[in-house]
Scaffold this motif. Structure first.
Motif, PDB file in Angstrom:
ATOM      1  N   PHE A  49     -12.845  29.155   9.503  1.00 12.49           N
ATOM      2  CA  PHE A  49     -13.943  29.867  10.048  1.00 12.49           C
ATOM      3  C   PHE A  49     -14.151  29.623  11.626  1.00 12.49           C
ATOM      4  CE2 PHE A  49     -18.342  28.531  10.892  1.00 12.49           C
ATOM      5  CZ  PHE A  49     -19.092  29.750  10.587  1.00 12.49           C
ATOM      6  N   LEU A  50     -13.606  28.561  12.072  1.00  7.69           N
ATOM      7  CA  LEU A  50     -13.726  28.454  13.524  1.00  7.69           C
ATOM      8  C   LEU A  50     -12.724  29.432  14.376  1.00  7.69           C
ATOM      9  CD1 LEU A  50     -13.671  24.404  13.906  1.00  7.69           C
ATOM     10  CD2 LEU A  50     -15.740  25.975  13.922  1.00  7.69           C
ATOM     11  N   ASP A  51     -11.821  29.864  13.690  1.00  5.22           N
ATOM     12  CA  ASP A  51     -10.851  30.859  14.338  1.00  5.22           C
ATOM     13  C   ASP A  51     -11.753  32.152  14.240  1.00  5.22           C
ATOM     14  OD1 ASP A  51      -8.858  28.941  14.788  1.00  5.22           O
ATOM     15  OD2 ASP A  51      -8.041  29.320  12.706  1.00  5.22           O
ATOM     16  N   TYR A  52     -12.391  32.488  13.494  1.00  4.85           N
ATOM     17  CA  TYR A  52     -13.266  33.639  13.154  1.00  4.85           C
ATOM     18  C   TYR A  52     -14.233  33.760  14.124  1.00  4.85           C
ATOM     19  CZ  TYR A  52     -11.188  35.716   8.999  1.00  4.85           C
ATOM     20  OH  TYR A  52     -10.218  36.330   8.297  1.00  4.85           O
ATOM     21  N   ILE A  53     -14.889  32.600  14.598  1.00  4.89           N
ATOM     22  CA  ILE A  53     -15.805  32.345  15.378  1.00  4.89           C
ATOM     23  C   ILE A  53     -15.428  32.547  16.885  1.00  4.89           C
ATOM     24  CG2 ILE A  53     -17.621  30.874  16.774  1.00  4.89           C
ATOM     25  CD1 ILE A  53     -18.164  29.583  13.841  1.00  4.89           C
ATOM     26  N   ALA A  54     -14.136  32.027  17.150  1.00  6.44           N
ATOM     27  CA  ALA A  54     -13.738  31.930  18.340  1.00  6.44           C
ATOM     28  C   ALA A  54     -12.635  33.186  18.707  1.00  6.44           C
ATOM     29  CB  ALA A  54     -12.687  30.724  18.859  1.00  6.44           C
ATOM     30  N   MET A  55     -12.748  34.196  17.711  1.00 13.32           N
ATOM     31  CA  MET A  55     -11.856  35.371  17.701  1.00 13.32           C
ATOM     32  C   MET A  55     -10.417  35.000  17.941  1.00 13.32           C
ATOM     33  SD  MET A  55     -13.982  38.125  19.879  1.00 13.32           S
ATOM     34  CE  MET A  55     -14.520  36.942  21.066  1.00 13.32           C
ATOM     35  N   ASP A  56      -9.794  34.032  17.418  1.00 15.41           N
ATOM     36  CA  ASP A  56      -8.425  33.782  17.230  1.00 15.41           C
ATOM     37  C   ASP A  56      -7.787  34.029  16.029  1.00 15.41           C
ATOM     38  OD1 ASP A  56      -6.084  32.429  18.044  1.00 15.41           O
ATOM     39  OD2 ASP A  56      -6.556  30.542  18.012  1.00 15.41           O
ATOM     40  N   LEU A  57      -7.589  35.157  15.761  1.00 11.02           N
ATOM     41  CA  LEU A  57      -7.205  35.575  14.449  1.00 11.02           C
ATOM     42  C   LEU A  57      -5.647  35.782  14.294  1.00 11.02           C
ATOM     43  CD1 LEU A  57      -9.958  38.288  14.043  1.00 11.02           C
ATOM     44  CD2 LEU A  57     -10.126  35.853  13.225  1.00 11.02           C
ATOM     45  N   TYR A  58      -4.934  35.991  15.467  1.00 12.57           N
ATOM     46  CA  TYR A  58      -3.554  36.233  15.240  1.00 12.57           C
ATOM     47  C   TYR A  58      -2.772  35.088  16.184  1.00 12.57           C
ATOM     48  CZ  TYR A  58      -4.849  40.832  13.343  1.00 12.57           C
ATOM     49  OH  TYR A  58      -5.540  41.741  12.543  1.00 12.57           O
ATOM     50  N   SER A  59      -1.473  35.381  16.057  1.00 14.18           N
ATOM     51  CA  SER A  59      -0.585  34.533  16.666  1.00 14.18           C
ATOM     52  C   SER A  59      -0.345  34.654  18.107  1.00 14.18           C
ATOM     53  CB  SER A  59       0.757  34.559  15.801  1.00 14.18           C
ATOM     54  OG  SER A  59       1.694  33.622  16.244  1.00 14.18           O
ATOM     55  N   PHE A  60      -0.156  35.622  18.619  1.00 12.57           N
ATOM     56  CA  PHE A  60       0.432  36.033  19.988  1.00 12.57           C
ATOM     57  C   PHE A  60      -0.884  36.570  20.746  1.00 12.57           C
ATOM     58  CE2 PHE A  60       2.084  38.752  23.324  1.00 12.57           C
ATOM     59  CZ  PHE A  60       3.178  37.780  23.836  1.00 12.57           C
ATOM     60  N   PRO A  61      -0.987  36.191  22.048  1.00 14.09           N
ATOM     61  CA  PRO A  61      -0.465  34.921  22.650  1.00 14.09           C
ATOM     62  C   PRO A  61      -1.264  33.570  21.925  1.00 14.09           C
ATOM     63  CG  PRO A  61      -2.147  36.028  24.131  1.00 14.09           C
ATOM     64  CD  PRO A  61      -1.896  36.754  23.040  1.00 14.09           C
ATOM     65  N   ALA A  62      -0.759  32.540  22.408  1.00 16.10           N
ATOM     66  CA  ALA A  62      -1.759  31.403  21.679  1.00 16.10           C
ATOM     67  C   ALA A  62      -2.950  30.984  22.463  1.00 16.10           C
ATOM     68  CB  ALA A  62      -0.657  29.951  21.536  1.00 16.10           C
ATOM     69  N   ALA A  63      -4.148  31.011  21.673  1.00 12.44           N
ATOM     70  CA  ALA A  63      -5.377  30.946  22.820  1.00 12.44           C
ATOM     71  C   ALA A  63      -5.488  29.548  23.191  1.00 12.44           C
ATOM     72  CB  ALA A  63      -6.566  31.370  21.975  1.00 12.44           C
ATOM     73  N   HIS A  64      -5.108  28.494  22.303  1.00  9.76           N
ATOM     74  CA  HIS A  64      -5.085  27.021  22.707  1.00  9.76           C
ATOM     75  C   HIS A  64      -4.449  26.916  23.838  1.00  9.76           C
ATOM     76  CE1 HIS A  64      -6.830  27.182  18.626  1.00  9.76           C
ATOM     77  NE2 HIS A  64      -7.640  25.989  18.629  1.00  9.76           N
ATOM     78  N   SER A  65      -3.412  27.288  23.788  1.00  6.60           N
ATOM     79  CA  SER A  65      -2.393  26.918  25.023  1.00  6.60           C
ATOM     80  C   SER A  65      -2.782  27.529  26.139  1.00  6.60           C
ATOM     81  CB  SER A  65      -0.938  27.318  24.521  1.00  6.60           C
ATOM     82  OG  SER A  65      -0.511  26.811  23.447  1.00  6.60           O
ATOM     83  N   SER A  66      -3.395  28.709  26.177  1.00  3.65           N
ATOM     84  CA  SER A  66      -3.688  29.433  27.349  1.00  3.65           C
ATOM     85  C   SER A  66      -4.927  28.727  27.850  1.00  3.65           C
ATOM     86  CB  SER A  66      -4.081  30.677  27.048  1.00  3.65           C
ATOM     87  OG  SER A  66      -4.872  31.362  28.176  1.00  3.65           O
ATOM     88  N   ARG A  67      -5.877  28.229  26.925  1.00  8.45           N
ATOM     89  CA  ARG A  67      -7.222  27.515  27.476  1.00  8.45           C
ATOM     90  C   ARG A  67      -6.600  26.034  28.154  1.00  8.45           C
ATOM     91  NH1 ARG A  67      -9.262  28.008  23.003  1.00  8.45           N
ATOM     92  NH2 ARG A  67      -9.625  30.310  23.359  1.00  8.45           N
ATOM     93  N   ALA A  68      -5.876  25.591  27.347  1.00  5.70           N
ATOM     94  CA  ALA A  68      -5.477  24.068  27.735  1.00  5.70           C
ATOM     95  C   ALA A  68      -5.000  24.201  29.253  1.00  5.70           C
ATOM     96  CB  ALA A  68      -4.594  23.327  26.750  1.00  5.70           C
ATOM     97  N   VAL A  69      -4.061  25.086  29.427  1.00  7.28           N
ATOM     98  CA  VAL A  69      -3.375  25.274  31.083  1.00  7.28           C
ATOM     99  C   VAL A  69      -4.507  25.463  31.772  1.00  7.28           C
ATOM    100  CG1 VAL A  69      -1.750  26.360  32.251  1.00  7.28           C
ATOM    101  CG2 VAL A  69      -1.091  25.474  30.102  1.00  7.28           C
ATOM    102  N   MET A  70      -5.269  26.475  31.473  1.00  6.42           N
ATOM    103  CA  MET A  70      -6.304  26.821  32.649  1.00  6.42           C
ATOM    104  C   MET A  70      -7.382  25.853  32.858  1.00  6.42           C
ATOM    105  SD  MET A  70      -9.763  28.224  32.858  1.00  6.42           S
ATOM    106  CE  MET A  70     -10.169  28.687  31.139  1.00  6.42           C
TER     107      MET A  70
END
Length: 296
Positions: free
Chosen positions: A195-216
């Motif tokens: 459910f949280l993935d649908y809200i954050a539009m994190d539906l697929y694998s490439f690229p990893a959204a959590h990794s991009s956000r953590a580094v930024m």
């Protein structure tokens, strides 16, 4: 006279085209349209008609047999797709071999590292901790936390940093969601998004959204906050562990996390290049709070 007739008969017998199977090549087949034409045709026409019927029946039988064979094999469309889908490429290029080998290694290692996937896996005792660590890189806590800090902030410098951080988070969210929609790569275990993935539009694998956000976020905080050395090391370690946690949970491949790290650095560099000054941030805040009076 009799000798000339004998020679003509011998010539007709030796001529291949006068054989019954080649008669249709010498003269066209005439189908009778009326009974009078059938009687005027003589005794040769029934032979030609019978032979044409045999040829048609033979051609029809061969067509039926070929269609039956194609239907048994899956049809002509599937047969035409066999060389592309089911057959091995005979002369692959070096680039194709290298890319396919790297993808195979990536998938194999990602599945081996997915120790916290199931409730009974080897990493099941650490599943709750890994899930909590991955949640710290989700978009919703960072966006809502930035909004709360911006609402409670009273200094112009703090509001400037928080507005730019909020814009960086929105940029990261939209860019990653667009790339995931474009590539549509599934994870190594192909789990349905939550459910949280649908809200954050994190539906697929490439690229990893959590990794991009953590580094930024880590680069942003390290660049605009005065932190001690242990805290700086912890920020780098946190960004790395967020990417590893997504691999341990079976959500992303190793290559997805690596590309997410690179994309996070790119987002940070882009935000730093278009940094909004304090006056622009105050204008945006006044528009957002419905207190903008441009005519005054």
């Amino acid at each position: 006279m009799p000798s000339s007739q004998a020679r003509s008969r011998a010539r007709d017998r030796n001529n291949v085209l006068n054989r019954p199977e080649f008669i249709s090549l010498n003269q066209p087949i005439r189908r009778e349209h009326s009974a009078g034409e059938g009687r005027a045709g003589g005794p040769k026409r029934p032979v030609l008609r019978q032979q044409s019927q045999q040829d048609e029946s033979g051609g029809r039988g061969s067509r039926d047999s070929s269609e039956g064979a194609q239907a048994a094999d899956g049809g002509p469309k599937e047969a035409s797709r066999w060389p592309e889908q089911d057959c091995m490429q005979l002369n692959p290029t070096f680039r194709g071999i290298a890319i396919n080998s790297l993808l195979a290694i990536d998938i194999s290692l990602s599945k081996r590292l997915g120790m916290c996937v199931g409730a009974h896996g080897p990493g099941a005792p650490l599943r709750s901790i890994v899930t909590l660590l991955a949640f710290t890189g989700h978009a919703l806590p960072w966006i809502f936390g930035t909004l709360i800090c911006l609402w409670r902030s009273n200094t112009l410098a703090g509001q400037e940093v928080l507005v730019n951080l909020l814009l960086a988070l929105i940029l990261d969210l939209m860019t990653v969601a667009g790339m995931q929609k474009l590539v549509k790569r599934r994870g190594p275990w192909d789990f349905p998004p939550g459910f949280l993935d649908y809200i954050a539009m994190d539906l697929y694998s490439f690229p990893a959204a959590h990794s991009s956000r953590a580094v930024m976020v880590s680069k942003f905080l390290l660049n605009h906050l005065v932190l001690a050395v242990p805290l700086r090391i912890l920020l780098y370690l946190w960004a790395f562990l967020v990417g590893v946690s997504r691999v341990l949970l079976g959500k992303h491949h190793i290559s997805d996390v690596g590309c997410g790290f690179a994309l996070g650095f790119l987002h940070f560099s882009l935000v730093e290049s278009v940094w909004l000054d304090s006056a622009t941030c105050q204008t945006l805040l006044s528009i957002g709070s419905l207190q903008w009076t441009p005519l005054v």
